[in-house]
Design a protein around this motif. Sequence first.
Motif, short mmCIF file in Angstrom:
data_model
loop_
_atom_site.label_atom_id
_atom_site.label_comp_id
_atom_site.label_asym_id
_atom_site.label_seq_id
_atom_site.Cartn_x
_atom_site.Cartn_y
_atom_site.Cartn_z
N GLY A 72 39.08 14.37 47.73
CA GLY A 72 38.67 13.41 46.72
C GLY A 72 38.67 14.00 45.32
N TYR A 73 38.20 15.25 45.22
CA TYR A 73 38.19 15.90 43.91
C TYR A 73 39.62 16.12 43.41
CZ TYR A 73 37.41 19.20 40.15
OH TYR A 73 37.41 19.82 38.92
N ALA A 74 40.51 16.49 44.31
CA ALA A 74 41.93 16.66 43.94
C ALA A 74 42.49 15.36 43.40
CB ALA A 74 42.73 17.14 45.15
N ALA A 75 42.13 14.25 44.04
CA ALA A 75 42.62 12.94 43.60
C ALA A 75 42.13 12.64 42.20
CB ALA A 75 42.17 11.86 44.57
N TYR A 76 40.85 12.86 41.95
CA TYR A 76 40.28 12.62 40.62
C TYR A 76 40.92 13.53 39.58
CZ TYR A 76 37.15 13.29 36.69
OH TYR A 76 36.65 13.44 35.43
N ARG A 77 41.04 14.80 39.94
CA ARG A 77 41.56 15.79 39.00
C ARG A 77 43.02 15.49 38.63
NH1 ARG A 77 39.75 20.99 36.62
NH2 ARG A 77 41.70 21.68 35.71
N ALA A 78 43.84 15.20 39.65
CA ALA A 78 45.26 14.91 39.39
C ALA A 78 45.41 13.64 38.55
CB ALA A 78 46.02 14.78 40.70
N TRP A 79 44.64 12.61 38.89
CA TRP A 79 44.76 11.34 38.18
C TRP A 79 44.31 11.47 36.72
CZ3 TRP A 79 46.99 6.82 39.66
CH2 TRP A 79 46.78 5.69 38.85
N SER A 80 43.16 12.10 36.50
CA SER A 80 42.64 12.21 35.13
C SER A 80 43.54 13.09 34.27
CB SER A 80 41.21 12.75 35.14
OG SER A 80 41.15 14.04 35.74
N THR A 81 44.11 14.13 34.86
CA THR A 81 45.01 15.00 34.11
C THR A 81 46.36 14.33 33.87
OG1 THR A 81 43.99 16.98 35.07
CG2 THR A 81 46.18 17.24 34.10
N GLY A 82 46.91 13.78 34.93
CA GLY A 82 48.25 13.20 34.83
C GLY A 82 48.35 11.95 33.99
N MET A 83 47.38 11.05 34.14
CA MET A 83 47.46 9.78 33.41
C MET A 83 47.14 9.93 31.92
SD MET A 83 48.65 7.80 35.61
CE MET A 83 48.55 6.22 34.79
N SER A 84 46.54 11.05 31.55
CA SER A 84 46.27 11.29 30.13
C SER A 84 47.36 12.14 29.49
CB SER A 84 44.91 11.98 29.96
OG SER A 84 44.91 13.24 30.60
N SER A 85 48.36 12.51 30.28
CA SER A 85 49.44 13.35 29.77
C SER A 85 50.42 12.54 28.92
CB SER A 85 50.20 14.00 30.94
OG SER A 85 51.32 14.71 30.49
N LEU A 86 51.00 13.21 27.96
CA LEU A 86 52.03 12.59 27.12
C LEU A 86 53.42 12.77 27.73
CD1 LEU A 86 50.77 13.68 23.58
CD2 LEU A 86 50.40 11.50 24.75
N ASP A 87 53.47 13.50 28.84
CA ASP A 87 54.73 13.75 29.54
C ASP A 87 54.98 12.63 30.55
OD1 ASP A 87 56.86 14.62 31.06
OD2 ASP A 87 56.05 16.63 31.42
N PRO A 88 56.01 11.78 30.33
CA PRO A 88 56.27 10.67 31.26
C PRO A 88 56.50 11.12 32.70
CG PRO A 88 57.62 10.49 29.28
CD PRO A 88 56.97 11.83 29.23
N ARG A 89 57.05 12.31 32.87
CA ARG A 89 57.30 12.82 34.22
C ARG A 89 55.99 13.08 34.95
NH1 ARG A 89 57.71 17.82 36.59
NH2 ARG A 89 59.04 17.92 38.46
N LYS A 90 55.00 13.64 34.25
CA LYS A 90 53.70 13.89 34.87
C LYS A 90 52.99 12.59 35.23
CE LYS A 90 52.26 18.52 33.59
NZ LYS A 90 51.16 19.34 33.07
N VAL A 91 53.14 11.60 34.37
CA VAL A 91 52.54 10.29 34.66
C VAL A 91 53.15 9.72 35.92
CG1 VAL A 91 52.24 7.93 33.84
CG2 VAL A 91 51.96 9.83 32.24
N GLN A 92 54.50 9.82 36.03
CA GLN A 92 55.18 9.30 37.21
C GLN A 92 54.79 10.06 38.46
OE1 GLN A 92 56.89 6.57 37.55
NE2 GLN A 92 57.20 6.97 39.73
#
Length: 200
Positions: A72-92
């Motif tokens: 669960g923590y991995a899910a939160y961590r990945a989502w919060s980091t990735g969705m706030s990224s300016l890199d479209p690849r990381k968002v995807q």
Amino acid sequence: MTTYIPSLTLPSVVFEQPAAAILLPVLAGTAIGFSTRPKETQSTYLKLRQPPLRPPPWVFGPAWTTLYGLMGYAAYRAWSTGMSSLDPRKVQLTKQGATLYTIQLALNLVWMPLFFRLQRPIEATVDVVALTAVTGYLTYVWGQVDEVAGWCLVPYLGWLSFATYLSAGCGYLNNWDFSGKERAMSTKSKDTKYVDEKAE
């Protein structure tokens, strides 16, 4: 390559809130554990032929609670980091991982009813093999988004590999059929909680 599939993905609120992200797998896993009747599950586990290195029943509760929390923590961590990224690849990759995460959680929750309640070792082993593969891919995908998230999934992946061995080994030793295969507990030794596997 798996892509982001909204219809097969948990709502974003589950990933956005740390409490929700951590509690969802913990509570879902606990609910499945109790729904399969813990005393009967333990009895079945102890009576079936088991491969070497199988842990005692008391190990599974603390182990799974810890692994669900890390998941669960991995899910939160990945989502919060990735969705706030300016890199479209990381968002995807973040969204793709969210779909993989949802799929692996479903596969995870199905295993116990398949193995213990329905006593279908073949289907349960196929399930855990698929679960391990999906989790391995998820670890790779989310590891590219956030290194900590990837590492949080490594213990889970290791445990799933061991669980695959236990599931397949138990199925094989019981001829892939649990009906009528439960064996009486050995009364010769009071030092073990396990079945005497050499007795016929």
